[in-house]
Design a protein around this motif. Structure first.
Motif, PDB file in Angstrom:
ATOM      1  N   ILE A  84       0.847  -1.198   0.000  1.00 49.66           N
ATOM      2  CA  ILE A  84       0.000   0.000   0.000  1.00 49.66           C
ATOM      3  C   ILE A  84       0.881   1.246   0.000  1.00 49.66           C
ATOM      4  O   ILE A  84       1.783   1.364   0.833  1.00 49.66           O
ATOM      5  CB  ILE A  84      -0.909   0.025   1.253  1.00 49.66           C
ATOM      6  CG1 ILE A  84      -1.747  -1.255   1.338  1.00 49.66           C
ATOM      7  CG2 ILE A  84      -1.809   1.260   1.233  1.00 49.66           C
ATOM      8  CD1 ILE A  84      -2.581  -1.369   2.610  1.00 49.66           C
ATOM      9  N   ILE A  85       0.624   2.142  -0.924  1.00 56.71           N
ATOM     10  CA  ILE A  85       1.334   3.429  -0.910  1.00 56.71           C
ATOM     11  C   ILE A  85       0.346   4.515  -0.451  1.00 56.71           C
ATOM     12  O   ILE A  85      -0.765   4.617  -0.971  1.00 56.71           O
ATOM     13  CB  ILE A  85       1.900   3.789  -2.299  1.00 56.71           C
ATOM     14  CG1 ILE A  85       2.847   2.678  -2.777  1.00 56.71           C
ATOM     15  CG2 ILE A  85       2.628   5.133  -2.247  1.00 56.71           C
ATOM     16  CD1 ILE A  85       3.535   2.957  -4.095  1.00 56.71           C
ATOM     17  N   VAL A  86       0.761   5.280   0.541  1.00 56.86           N
ATOM     18  CA  VAL A  86      -0.080   6.366   1.053  1.00 56.86           C
ATOM     19  C   VAL A  86       0.482   7.691   0.562  1.00 56.86           C
ATOM     20  O   VAL A  86       1.680   7.954   0.713  1.00 56.86           O
ATOM     21  CB  VAL A  86      -0.111   6.350   2.599  1.00 56.86           C
ATOM     22  CG1 VAL A  86      -0.947   7.514   3.114  1.00 56.86           C
ATOM     23  CG2 VAL A  86      -0.652   5.025   3.112  1.00 56.86           C
ATOM     24  N   LEU A  87      -0.366   8.505  -0.046  1.00 52.60           N
ATOM     25  CA  LEU A  87       0.059   9.847  -0.460  1.00 52.60           C
ATOM     26  C   LEU A  87      -0.131  10.788   0.718  1.00 52.60           C
ATOM     27  O   LEU A  87      -1.227  10.892   1.275  1.00 52.60           O
ATOM     28  CB  LEU A  87      -0.768  10.332  -1.658  1.00 52.60           C
ATOM     29  CG  LEU A  87      -0.732   9.448  -2.900  1.00 52.60           C
ATOM     30  CD1 LEU A  87      -1.508  10.116  -4.036  1.00 52.60           C
ATOM     31  CD2 LEU A  87       0.704   9.161  -3.337  1.00 52.60           C
ATOM     32  N   VAL A 111       3.706  13.685 -12.047  1.00 53.01           N
ATOM     33  CA  VAL A 111       4.902  13.334 -11.278  1.00 53.01           C
ATOM     34  C   VAL A 111       4.584  12.203 -10.292  1.00 53.01           C
ATOM     35  O   VAL A 111       5.325  11.219 -10.190  1.00 53.01           O
ATOM     36  CB  VAL A 111       5.453  14.581 -10.546  1.00 53.01           C
ATOM     37  CG1 VAL A 111       6.593  14.207  -9.615  1.00 53.01           C
ATOM     38  CG2 VAL A 111       5.904  15.634 -11.560  1.00 53.01           C
ATOM     39  N   LEU A 112       3.455  12.344  -9.585  1.00 49.39           N
ATOM     40  CA  LEU A 112       3.088  11.299  -8.622  1.00 49.39           C
ATOM     41  C   LEU A 112       2.799   9.974  -9.343  1.00 49.39           C
ATOM     42  O   LEU A 112       3.190   8.907  -8.864  1.00 49.39           O
ATOM     43  CB  LEU A 112       1.875  11.739  -7.785  1.00 49.39           C
ATOM     44  CG  LEU A 112       2.167  12.839  -6.754  1.00 49.39           C
ATOM     45  CD1 LEU A 112       0.870  13.321  -6.109  1.00 49.39           C
ATOM     46  CD2 LEU A 112       3.128  12.352  -5.668  1.00 49.39           C
ATOM     47  N   ALA A 113       2.143  10.051 -10.496  1.00 47.64           N
ATOM     48  CA  ALA A 113       1.839   8.823 -11.247  1.00 47.64           C
ATOM     49  C   ALA A 113       3.135   8.144 -11.664  1.00 47.64           C
ATOM     50  O   ALA A 113       3.258   6.907 -11.581  1.00 47.64           O
ATOM     51  CB  ALA A 113       0.971   9.142 -12.463  1.00 47.64           C
ATOM     52  N   ARG A 164       6.852   3.595 -10.856  1.00 51.42           N
ATOM     53  CA  ARG A 164       8.199   3.120 -10.579  1.00 51.42           C
ATOM     54  C   ARG A 164       8.231   2.234  -9.332  1.00 51.42           C
ATOM     55  O   ARG A 164       8.917   1.221  -9.268  1.00 51.42           O
ATOM     56  CB  ARG A 164       9.104   4.340 -10.358  1.00 51.42           C
ATOM     57  CG  ARG A 164      10.580   4.023 -10.400  1.00 51.42           C
ATOM     58  CD  ARG A 164      11.382   5.298 -10.327  1.00 51.42           C
ATOM     59  NE  ARG A 164      11.752   5.605  -8.959  1.00 51.42           N
ATOM     60  CZ  ARG A 164      12.980   5.958  -8.596  1.00 51.42           C
ATOM     61  NH1 ARG A 164      13.927   6.068  -9.497  1.00 51.42           N
ATOM     62  NH2 ARG A 164      13.244   6.221  -7.343  1.00 51.42           N
ATOM     63  N   GLU A 165       7.463   2.625  -8.343  1.00 49.81           N
ATOM     64  CA  GLU A 165       7.452   1.916  -7.057  1.00 49.81           C
ATOM     65  C   GLU A 165       6.655   0.604  -7.133  1.00 49.81           C
ATOM     66  O   GLU A 165       7.058  -0.388  -6.566  1.00 49.81           O
ATOM     67  CB  GLU A 165       6.854   2.862  -6.014  1.00 49.81           C
ATOM     68  CG  GLU A 165       6.877   2.399  -4.589  1.00 49.81           C
ATOM     69  CD  GLU A 165       8.283   2.280  -4.006  1.00 49.81           C
ATOM     70  OE1 GLU A 165       8.514   1.277  -3.348  1.00 49.81           O
ATOM     71  OE2 GLU A 165       9.132   3.173  -4.238  1.00 49.81           O
ATOM     72  N   GLY A 166       5.549   0.621  -7.877  1.00 51.85           N
ATOM     73  CA  GLY A 166       4.674  -0.554  -7.945  1.00 51.85           C
ATOM     74  C   GLY A 166       3.834  -0.687  -6.682  1.00 51.85           C
ATOM     75  O   GLY A 166       4.295  -0.327  -5.600  1.00 51.85           O
ATOM     76  N   LEU A 180      -8.314  -4.524  -7.541  1.00 53.55           N
ATOM     77  CA  LEU A 180      -6.952  -4.023  -7.331  1.00 53.55           C
ATOM     78  C   LEU A 180      -6.106  -4.366  -8.566  1.00 53.55           C
ATOM     79  O   LEU A 180      -6.384  -5.375  -9.198  1.00 53.55           O
ATOM     80  CB  LEU A 180      -6.340  -4.663  -6.088  1.00 53.55           C
ATOM     81  CG  LEU A 180      -7.063  -4.383  -4.765  1.00 53.55           C
ATOM     82  CD1 LEU A 180      -6.265  -4.997  -3.612  1.00 53.55           C
ATOM     83  CD2 LEU A 180      -7.257  -2.888  -4.530  1.00 53.55           C
ATOM     84  N   PRO A 181      -5.097  -3.591  -8.884  1.00 48.80           N
ATOM     85  CA  PRO A 181      -4.688  -2.364  -8.196  1.00 48.80           C
ATOM     86  C   PRO A 181      -5.653  -1.214  -8.443  1.00 48.80           C
ATOM     87  O   PRO A 181      -6.252  -1.131  -9.516  1.00 48.80           O
ATOM     88  CB  PRO A 181      -3.313  -2.070  -8.813  1.00 48.80           C
ATOM     89  CG  PRO A 181      -3.315  -2.756 -10.138  1.00 48.80           C
ATOM     90  CD  PRO A 181      -4.223  -3.929 -10.016  1.00 48.80           C
ATOM     91  N   ALA A 182      -5.776  -0.357  -7.433  1.00 54.26           N
ATOM     92  CA  ALA A 182      -6.721   0.758  -7.531  1.00 54.26           C
ATOM     93  C   ALA A 182      -6.216   1.941  -6.708  1.00 54.26           C
ATOM     94  O   ALA A 182      -5.302   1.793  -5.891  1.00 54.26           O
ATOM     95  CB  ALA A 182      -8.089   0.319  -7.014  1.00 54.26           C
ATOM     96  N   ILE A 183      -6.838   3.078  -6.948  1.00 56.96           N
ATOM     97  CA  ILE A 183      -6.517   4.293  -6.209  1.00 56.96           C
ATOM     98  C   ILE A 183      -7.737   4.645  -5.344  1.00 56.96           C
ATOM     99  O   ILE A 183      -8.854   4.753  -5.852  1.00 56.96           O
ATOM    100  CB  ILE A 183      -6.251   5.490  -7.166  1.00 56.96           C
ATOM    101  CG1 ILE A 183      -5.378   5.084  -8.355  1.00 56.96           C
ATOM    102  CG2 ILE A 183      -5.665   6.680  -6.401  1.00 56.96           C
ATOM    103  CD1 ILE A 183      -3.960   4.760  -8.046  1.00 56.96           C
TER     104      ILE A 183
END
Lengths: 323, 253
Positions: free
Chosen positions: B3-6, B100-102, B107-109, B170-173
């Motif tokens: 999970i990536i948190v912005l 930029v965030l996308a 890159r991170e996955g 998933l994957p989803a935002i």
């Protein structure tokens, strides 16, 4: 005249509501308003006539069976298709949760600049200039975009203006099923419209209550004054968190921003997060027991006193004056 | 599950927030804090980590001071943090920020991205959907509740006219509203442990996002005159009458 696309969302019973009418009036300031609609069936003659009365010179109607089930994608697809066909200088949507996300996704697709929560629009030197009211109304900012159309979300209740009544030309076409994956919508639960009170966002008068109302039952006092004044009912976050009122009534940083002629704050201390949502009101009245409550710093008329004493007397006065 | 948190650093809403009137940009000279809504986003991710196995990565784009919000998040229990730091990003609009965030997310996955629904400074409320559009993924946004499954995410989407039950593969935002729980408090142990956790800084060149440039231009920014206090009276039994008179003379009743 340049083309302006306006995303119209029909309200229940397929009516063209005041928000849609305001968007078309805003579009008319910039160019030729073209209404873009997505529905799952044909468009009624009444709807088309209403769009014409609101000033739509043309109607681009897209039929998609997915309009209610695929989250926002059909609307983004429809606007992108219409934009490819009409080369608009601006695309307008309502500044709602859906409207902002549709606009954002369209901005990405068209590689265009986006300005949110616009309160005024004008054409200057061949381009669209958008006014926003930022940091809780502390600043007024004018912006424009470069290198493509302006994608703008318009604050509800902020635009009006003369329109030319038309008999719009209507083009209906089926929208192909989108290649873009969407979240699926399984069910809708509409917020019941509890009263004939005006809508909070666009009301000319608002009466709000805070923690000082003490309970859900006693919050009824706010509603009584609102009804005496013909006002909408609002609340501070504290009152919402305490469960006195539903969240849809929350005025402030994370709730609704209002700019009415009259704002009456009852038992609201006036934390900056609340003031952010109402400080552009023309006249502010506050009643609070605490003489040091920050709401008094911005109130045109402040009463240091008990809301449960002052408000019933005020309602009586208002009603006596009416008789 | 990754999970990536912005997460975002913003001027404190309790302070006097200012705009630089020459550029129209937010003045970041005052008190800076983690935007509360992004803390709630992080809490949703950390709850998932508590309940099942999940790797929680924090991602922010912002000036050097933003490292503070990443450190705080690591102290609360996130595993890793990534800071996109580049002078060329100052004043980026939503179009550029989303690109930029996308690129950094690609890159991170990830399996799931969680953001706040709307920042307290820019109040754009569209960034999560814009990122989803760029990545060709579904967005389940403005969620009042979030249920994370093995291969999907579901929840109640807020709306002006009512709520909708939605779900996405998933994957989803995802973006969350303030109906979600507040963030936990950092422990001393967590703060000590955070010092050893990886915190990477990424420059724009490493992401390879030259385009799009920001497309919005501020023409003018004017401060509204501050509101002054008007009349203030203490109720001695006549306040309601005086108030009614004020409303009548102001033609409000």
């Amino acid at each position: 005249m340049p083309n302006i696309l306006v995303l119209i969302r029909l309200s229940t019973h397929d009516t063209v509501d005041a928000h849609a009418t305001a968007l078309l009036a805003g579009a008319a300031r910039l160019g030729t308003p073209i209404a873009v609609l997505v529905t799952d069936g044909p468009l009624g003659d009444g709807t088309i006539a209403a769009l014409g009365r609101a000033g739509a010179a043309e109607v681009r109607h897209y039929i998609s069976p997915e309009v209610d089930s695929a989250l926002l994608t059909p609307m983004v697809d429809a606007l992108a298709t219409a934009a490819a066909d009409t080369a608009p200088v601006a695309v307008l949507t309502e500044n709602t949760i859906d409207g902002r996300e549709v606009a954002g996704r369209l901005a990405v697709r068209l590689d265009a600049g986006m300005i949110v929560d616009v309160v005024d629009l004008r054409a200057a030197e061949g381009r669209a200039v958008a006014t926003t009211s930022v940091l809780g109304g502390s600043y007024t900012v004018e912006s424009a975009v470069e290198g493509g159309p302006l994608i703008a979300t318009v604050r509800q209740g902020s635009l009006e203006g003369p329109v030319t009544v038309t008999e719009p030309e209507v083009r209906s076409e089926a929208l192909p099923v989108s290649a873009v994956p969407s979240a699926a919508v399984e069910g809708v639960s509409e917020t019941p419209v509890a009263s004939n009170r005006p809508e909070l966002r666009t009301a000319a008068r608002v009466v709000s209550g805070g923690r000082g109302l003490q309970s859900r039952e006693r919050f009824a006092l706010v509603e009584q004054l609102a009804d005496a004044l013909g006002a909408a009912v609002g609340a501070s976050r504290a009152a919402v968190d305490a469960g006195y009122v539903p969240q849809s009534a929350q005025v402030g940083q994370t709730g609704v921003t209002v700019s009415p002629q009259l704002y009456v704050a009852l038992g609201i201390s006036g934390a900056i997060q609340h003031r952010t949502g109402m400080q552009t009101a023309k006249t502010i009245v506050a009643i609070n027991k605490d003489p040091d409550a920050p709401i008094f710093d911005i109130a045109d008329f402040g009463v240091v006193g008990d809301v449960f004493t002052v408000v019933p007397q005020l309602i009586e006065k208002i009603e006596a004056d009416r008789r | 599950m990754k999970i990536i948190v912005l997460i975002k650093q913003v001027p404190d809403t309790y302070g006097d927030r200012r705009l630089d009137q020459a550029t129209g940009r937010i003045d970041r000279g005052g008190d800076l804090v983690v935007d509360e809504i992004t803390e709630r986003a992080m809490e949703v991710a950390l709850k998932e980590k508590d309940a099942r196995k999940a790797e929680v990565v924090l991602l922010t784009m912002g000036p050097a001071s933003s490292v503070d919000v990443l450190r705080k998040g690591l102290a609360l229990g996130a595993d890793r943090a990534v800071h996109i730091l580049d002078e060329d990003l100052a004043g980026s609009d939503m179009l550029r920020t989303s690109a930029v965030l996308a690129a950094a997310l690609r890159r991170e996955g990830f399996d799931l991205v969680i953001a706040g629904n709307e920042s307290t400074d820019g109040r754009g409320g569209a960034l999560a959907a814009m990122i989803a559009e760029r990545l060709g993924l579904p967005h389940a946004t403005s969620l009042n509740t979030v249920a994370i499954g093995a291969d999907n995410v579901a929840g109640e989407r807020a709306g002006e006219q009512g709520t909708r039950a939605i779900h996405a593969e998933l994957p989803a935002i995802v973006s969350v509203t303030e109906r979600n729980p507040e963030a936990r408090f950092p422990s001393f142990k967590g703060s000590m442990r955070a010092k050893k956790k990886p915190l990477d800084t990424v420059a724009l060149a490493e992401l390879g996002v030259a385009e799009p440039a920001s497309r919005t231009t501020v023409l003018t920014a004017t401060r509204r005159p501050a509101r002054a206090a008007g009349r203030k009276i203490a109720d001695d039994g006549t306040a309601a009458a005086e108030l009614a008179e004020f409303l009548t003379s102001s033609r409000l009743i």
